[in-house]
Enzyme design. Structure first.
Site, PDB file in Angstrom:
ATOM      1  CB  CYS A 191      -3.010   7.089  -1.265  1.00 42.01           C
ATOM      2  SG  CYS A 191      -4.448   5.983  -1.169  1.00 42.01           S
ATOM      3  CB  CYS A 205      -4.013   2.267  -2.570  1.00 41.57           C
ATOM      4  SG  CYS A 205      -5.530   3.025  -3.201  1.00 41.57           S
ATOM      5  CD  GLU A 226      -3.734   2.619  -6.396  1.00 42.42           C
ATOM      6  OE1 GLU A 226      -4.812   3.133  -6.785  1.00 42.42           O
ATOM      7  OE2 GLU A 226      -2.819   3.280  -5.905  1.00 42.42           O
TER       8      GLU A 226
END
Length: 156
Positions: free
Chosen positions: A85, A88, A57
């Site tokens: 996560c 990101c 990402e």
């Protein structure tokens, strides 16, 4: 809920995930698109770059911003094979991405629906709706195979 464009872009993200796998990286791919126009594509490069922030990402966001000549990506949709996560999800929220679409849920670290909805938290100025589960089985299967093979190699 998901369109043909969503599926098309997720297939490209899956291709990026396969590239990551061939490079010895966790097989996660990401794509940024403006409608049905591909803007950026990337995959995990944490191992090869020796960079803990080199998630798919983040790599895709950086590439899209460089191409656009601006950091605000409010007209783009991000497609990623694994739920982002916290790092990101924070970057997605701060970049102003219009929409997030992901494949596999991450029950351990996922911050777009599994353990938290960071991109949709009203505390932040940029609201980014997240839709998960697109091609979930296909996205999850490559990750499961990667971790199974990794555990065989390390004896875990």
């Amino acid at each position: 809920m998901f369109s043909k464009t969503d599926e098309k872009m997720m297939r490209i993200a899956l291709e990026e995930g396969r590239t990551a796998l061939h490079e010895g990286e966790i097989p996660v791919g990401a794509v940024l698109a403006h409608g049905d126009v591909l803007v950026a594509r990337a995959h995990n490069t944490k191992e090869s770059a020796c960079d803990p922030t080199a998630h798919a990402e983040i790599n895709a966001l950086r590439l899209a911003a460089q191409k656009a000549g601006r950091w605000r990506l409010s007209d783009l949709t991000l497609y990623v094979t694994l739920e982002p996560c916290p790092m990101c999800a924070g970057a997605i929220a701060m970049s102003g991405v219009k929409r997030l679409v992901f494949g596999a849920y991450d029950k351990q670290y996922g911050c777009a629906g599994s353990i938290y909805r960071l991109t949709e938290d009203p505390v932040f100025p940029n609201f980014c709706p997240a839709d998960g589960g697109l091609m979930e089985e296909e996205c999850a299967s490559s990750l499961h195979a990667f971790w199974k093979n990794t555990r065989k190699k390390t004896g875990d």
